[in-house]
Scaffold this motif. Structure first.
Motif, PDB file in Angstrom:
ATOM      1  N   ILE A  91      24.205 -33.844  -4.031  1.00  0.00           N
ATOM      2  CA  ILE A  91      24.440 -32.660  -4.852  1.00  0.00           C
ATOM      3  C   ILE A  91      25.916 -32.609  -5.230  1.00  0.00           C
ATOM      4  CG2 ILE A  91      24.254 -30.163  -5.016  1.00  0.00           C
ATOM      5  CD1 ILE A  91      21.859 -30.228  -3.351  1.00  0.00           C
ATOM      6  N   ASP A  92      26.124 -32.591  -6.536  1.00  0.00           N
ATOM      7  CA  ASP A  92      27.472 -32.677  -7.075  1.00  0.00           C
ATOM      8  C   ASP A  92      28.015 -31.269  -7.353  1.00  0.00           C
ATOM      9  OD1 ASP A  92      29.690 -33.966  -7.984  1.00  0.00           O
ATOM     10  OD2 ASP A  92      28.715 -34.996  -9.651  1.00  0.00           O
ATOM     11  N   ASP A  93      29.288 -31.094  -7.125  1.00  0.00           N
ATOM     12  CA  ASP A  93      29.964 -29.829  -7.442  1.00  0.00           C
ATOM     13  C   ASP A  93      29.352 -28.620  -6.724  1.00  0.00           C
ATOM     14  OD1 ASP A  93      31.986 -30.866  -9.114  1.00  0.00           O
ATOM     15  OD2 ASP A  93      30.517 -31.101 -10.725  1.00  0.00           O
ATOM     16  N   VAL A  94      29.290 -28.755  -5.426  1.00  0.00           N
ATOM     17  CA  VAL A  94      28.689 -27.718  -4.590  1.00  0.00           C
ATOM     18  C   VAL A  94      29.414 -26.371  -4.694  1.00  0.00           C
ATOM     19  CG1 VAL A  94      28.405 -27.078  -2.155  1.00  0.00           C
ATOM     20  CG2 VAL A  94      27.605 -29.282  -2.947  1.00  0.00           C
ATOM     21  N   LYS A 148      34.784 -38.209  -8.088  1.00  0.00           N
ATOM     22  CA  LYS A 148      33.714 -37.818  -7.175  1.00  0.00           C
ATOM     23  C   LYS A 148      32.333 -38.195  -7.738  1.00  0.00           C
ATOM     24  CE  LYS A 148      34.981 -33.505  -7.313  1.00  0.00           C
ATOM     25  NZ  LYS A 148      36.160 -33.561  -8.202  1.00  0.00           N
ATOM     26  N   THR A 149      32.109 -37.786  -8.969  1.00  0.00           N
ATOM     27  CA  THR A 149      30.818 -38.092  -9.586  1.00  0.00           C
ATOM     28  C   THR A 149      30.633 -39.606  -9.712  1.00  0.00           C
ATOM     29  OG1 THR A 149      30.849 -36.005 -10.780  1.00  0.00           O
ATOM     30  CG2 THR A 149      29.448 -37.728 -11.670  1.00  0.00           C
ATOM     31  N   HIS A 150      31.707 -40.279 -10.004  1.00  0.00           N
ATOM     32  CA  HIS A 150      31.655 -41.732 -10.114  1.00  0.00           C
ATOM     33  C   HIS A 150      31.153 -42.349  -8.805  1.00  0.00           C
ATOM     34  CE1 HIS A 150      33.676 -45.512 -11.933  1.00  0.00           C
ATOM     35  NE2 HIS A 150      32.882 -45.901 -10.948  1.00  0.00           N
TER      36      HIS A 150
HETATM   37 MG    MG Z   1      32.150 -34.531 -11.208  1.00  0.00          MG
END
Ligand code: MG
Ligand code: ADP
Length: 465
Positions: free
Chosen positions: A232-235, A176-178
């Motif tokens: 926004i990551d990891d909501v 996801k972050t990638h």
């Molecule tokens: Mg991540």
């Protein structure tokens, strides 16, 4: 939490300011807007005078000379009485959020200084570091992630916002972050003037609370509401954090209304996020919700091959195949394993063989062995008792299938990380109480019936290989 009257006023002013900017954006076109109006910040409204700030005297002078009348008249149409405009220069003593961010980033540089490929964001990618390695080119596509990949690419390359928000969800370490980093790189490359914010939900919350404490909420809102792309990551992190959710919800709406692209990630789908307000959940699901599934063998092998290639070290085919087969948890662990082998060979100077791979990775392999899937369990148990796999999902209550089914349920609880309700769903939609009952029953039988304990010992050993 109740907002004070002052805060409400501030909020209202910010909303008007956003409207004014939007109007001018349409009237003046994108280029003029970006050069002169976008850099402005709303400071306050003082006795019917709008006080804005600019970072350079060039912007200040131009705006005062050329846009004062227009800004005032649009503003007055929203809020009668407003009749003047002043633009101040942003002084050094003015500790804006942006500067705080840079401080945080400086800390990041120190923390990350051993990782030369991390870069710290400059003024326009706020708050979080983007990793140079995390690009679309370096992302290996396979069936578990192809939809997410396509959606991310679409967002990165689109002229207009294709869907809002893009919501990516999936387990830990699946990319996801990638993908979010990859989107940011493409957008920044295409148009460096676009303001891209990539931030973890945790940092978002931290900044928000800090702004609250230093009574700088207005600035906070403006920082976030003036972006073009917000990621926004990891909501899931703001689950249960009501006040942050409230702020997030407003920011979110303001940005969507302005046509800003939003990209979010979480470990679950919007619907399954617990501790989230209903209206926020439903809002999160408005755009495109796409998941990243657990990896398949093919995808894992593809990732390993691509990483092995870029490491410049040659790996025997059977070693990569072995790792792809054994390490199923997530991509991060897969990479970690490869790095360990690389470190080991370069330090000890041994050539890479299957044998020393098993040796170097013994603890990781053990941990991964424990990760049995529920399907494996059902299959092996059905085979062991010579019943049909479909009996695992049926409701038939004859003893010849009930006990094997209960054993499978028991093993599912023992050998996977799934909860009772999740296990129930995997057994043809049974209630969690059925699973609890089965677990207790088998536990009891284990102590009384030596045949069953022998069956279970055998099944466990089959399943751990
Ligand atoms: Mg991540
Ligand atoms: P998440 O944010 O979903 O927890 P990450 O994006 O941090 O996962 O991914 C973990 C690691 O695995 C990163 O180093 C990332 O580059 C890598 N990775 C994940 N999926 C892929 C993929 N499909 N191709 C290449 N690398 C991947």
């Amino acid at each position: 939490m109740e907002f004070s009257k002052e805060t409400k006023n501030k909020n209202h002013n910010i909303e008007i300011w956003e409207k004014v900017k939007n109007r001018l954006r349409k009237e003046l076109g994108e280029t003029l807007y970006r050069s002169w109006l976008k850099p402005l910040k709303l400071k306050k409204i003082n006795n019917n005078t709008i006080i804005l700030s600019a970072e350079t005297s060039l912007v200040r002078d131009r705006v005062e000379r050329q846009y004062t009348d227009r800004i005032v008249s649009i503003w007055a149409s929203e809020k009668p009485g407003i009749n003047d405009l002043k633009v101040s220069l942003e002084g050094d003593k003015n500790l804006s959020i942006l500067k705080d961010k840079n401080r945080i980033n400086n800390k990041n540089i120190i923390q990350n200084s051993y990782q030369s490929d991390k870069i710290t964001n400059n003024e326009d990618i706020l708050l979080s570091t983007l990793d140079k390695r995390l690009t679309f080119e370096n992302f290996v596509v396979g069936s578990p992630n192809e939809l997410a990949f396509a959606a991310a690419k679409r967002v990165a390359e689109a002229e207009f916002v294709p869907f809002n928000p893009l919501f990516l969800y999936g387990g830990v370490g699946l990319g996801k972050t990638h993908l979010m980093n990859a989107i940011a790189w493409v957008i920044k490359k295409k148009d460096p003037s676009r303001k891209v914010v990539y931030i973890s939900a945790e940092k978002f919350m931290y900044q928000f609370i800090k702004a609250l404490r230093s009574k700088d909420v207005m600035n906070f809102k403006q920082e976030f509401r003036s972006v073009d792309v917000l990621m926004i990551d990891d909501v899931q992190f703001i689950s249960g954090k009501e006040h942050t959710q409230e702020e997030f919800f407003h920011t979110f709406n303001a940005l969507v209304d302005r046509g800003c692209q939003i990209v979010l990630s979480a470990d679950k789908s919007p619907n399954d996020l617990s501790g989230m307000e209903e209206r926020l959940k439903s809002r999160l699901g408005w755009g495109l919700v796409t998941d990243i599934q657990p990896t398949t063998y093919e995808l894992r092998l593809g990732i390993l091959q691509s990483r092995a290639e870029s490491s410049g070290i040659s790996f025997p085919k059977e070693v990569l195949e072995f790792i792809a087969q054994k390490i199923k948890s997530n991509v991060r662990e897969l990479e970690g394993s490869l790095n360990r082998i690389i470190a080991h060979t370069t330090l000890v100077g041994k050539i890479i063989t299957l044998e020393n791979t098993i040796d170097v990775l013994s603890d990781v392999l053990r941990a991964n062995n424990k990760l049995v899937t529920i399907e494996d369990i059902q299959k092996k148990v059905a085979e062991h008792f010579s019943i049909k796999m479909s009996e695992m999902f049926s409701a038939r209550r004859s003893k010849s299938v009930v006990i094997p089914r209960q054993i499978a349920m028991y093993l599912a609880k023992e050998l996977t990380n799934l909860s009772y309700p999740e296990i129930g769903r995997n057994f043809g939609g049974k209630d969690h109480t059925t699973i609890i009952h089965a677990s207790k029953k088998i536990d009891k039988l284990l102590n009384e019936n030596s045949n069953i304990s022998e069956d279970i010992r055998l099944l466990k050993s089959i399943l751990s290989n």
